[in-house]
Design a protein around this motif. Structure first.
Motif, PDB file in Angstrom:
ATOM      1  N   GLU A  24       0.825  -1.207   0.000  1.00  0.00           N
ATOM      2  CA  GLU A  24       0.000   0.000   0.000  1.00  0.00           C
ATOM      3  C   GLU A  24       0.860   1.259   0.000  1.00  0.00           C
ATOM      4  N   GLY A  51       0.408   3.694  -2.976  1.00  0.00           N
ATOM      5  CA  GLY A  51      -0.478   4.758  -2.533  1.00  0.00           C
ATOM      6  C   GLY A  51      -1.807   4.171  -2.086  1.00  0.00           C
ATOM      7  N   TYR A  52      -2.496   4.892  -1.236  1.00  0.00           N
ATOM      8  CA  TYR A  52      -3.780   4.401  -0.737  1.00  0.00           C
ATOM      9  C   TYR A  52      -4.612   5.557  -0.199  1.00  0.00           C
ATOM     10  N   GLU A  53      -5.871   5.263   0.077  1.00  0.00           N
ATOM     11  CA  GLU A  53      -6.776   6.242   0.659  1.00  0.00           C
ATOM     12  C   GLU A  53      -7.323   5.688   1.963  1.00  0.00           C
ATOM     13  N   TYR A  54      -7.633   6.599   2.876  1.00  0.00           N
ATOM     14  CA  TYR A  54      -8.250   6.208   4.130  1.00  0.00           C
ATOM     15  C   TYR A  54      -9.186   7.321   4.581  1.00  0.00           C
ATOM     16  N   GLU A  55     -10.053   6.981   5.507  1.00  0.00           N
ATOM     17  CA  GLU A  55     -11.009   7.958   6.008  1.00  0.00           C
ATOM     18  C   GLU A  55     -10.595   8.365   7.422  1.00  0.00           C
ATOM     19  N   GLU A  56     -10.493   9.662   7.627  1.00  0.00           N
ATOM     20  CA  GLU A  56     -10.114  10.196   8.933  1.00  0.00           C
ATOM     21  C   GLU A  56     -11.348  10.759   9.613  1.00  0.00           C
ATOM     22  N   THR A 110     -13.297  12.781   6.708  1.00  0.00           N
ATOM     23  CA  THR A 110     -12.555  13.307   5.571  1.00  0.00           C
ATOM     24  C   THR A 110     -11.799  12.178   4.903  1.00  0.00           C
ATOM     25  N   LYS A 111     -11.923  12.096   3.588  1.00  0.00           N
ATOM     26  CA  LYS A 111     -11.178  11.086   2.841  1.00  0.00           C
ATOM     27  C   LYS A 111      -9.784  11.642   2.555  1.00  0.00           C
ATOM     28  N   LYS A 112      -8.749  10.899   2.939  1.00  0.00           N
ATOM     29  CA  LYS A 112      -7.363  11.325   2.756  1.00  0.00           C
ATOM     30  C   LYS A 112      -6.675  10.402   1.754  1.00  0.00           C
ATOM     31  N   HIS A 113      -5.718  10.968   1.036  1.00  0.00           N
ATOM     32  CA  HIS A 113      -4.960  10.195   0.056  1.00  0.00           C
ATOM     33  C   HIS A 113      -3.471  10.241   0.422  1.00  0.00           C
TER      34      HIS A 113
END
Length: 113
Positions: A31, A35-40, A61-64
């Motif tokens: 990952e 690269g990846y995305e996660y939700e904060e 908030t969706k973070k990349h």
């Protein structure tokens, strides 16, 4: 180590645990390399005019996270070693013989006058 050797089921459980841990690290490295995305989630606490706490608001908030070049290099050097490992360049003597004179040319910039 002795306990694991003497108690087969314990040794087997240790081995399985290592496999799970290794799989998590492999997934994390992958990952990080791609690269990846996660939700904060951010909890917002507000107070009314009397100083009482209002119901907590949760802001998502969706973070990349962009791909990481260092992780990519590490991955490639280990997974495709024959194509990506660092190889020292073979030294090639371009003088023809080892006793050749070295000539240094300095620009004529007028500073020595």
């Amino acid at each position: 180590m002795r306990w694991a050797k003497e108690h087969e089921s314990f040794g087997k459980a240790l081995g399985e645990g290592k496999g799970v841990s290794d799989a998590k690290v492999i997934r994390s490295l992958y990952e990080r390399a791609t690269g990846y995305e996660y939700e904060e989630e951010k909890k917002i606490i507000e107070y009314d005019k009397d100083g009482n706490v209002k119901p907590v608001k949760i802001e998502k908030t969706k973070k990349h996270v962009p791909p990481d070049v260092t992780a990519q290099i590490f991955w490639l050097k280990n997974r495709q070693r024959d194509r990506w490992q660092d190889r020292p360049q073979d030294y090639v003597d371009q003088t023809g013989d080892n006793d050749a004179e070295v000539q240094i040319y300095l620009p004529d910039n007028g500073r020595d006058d």
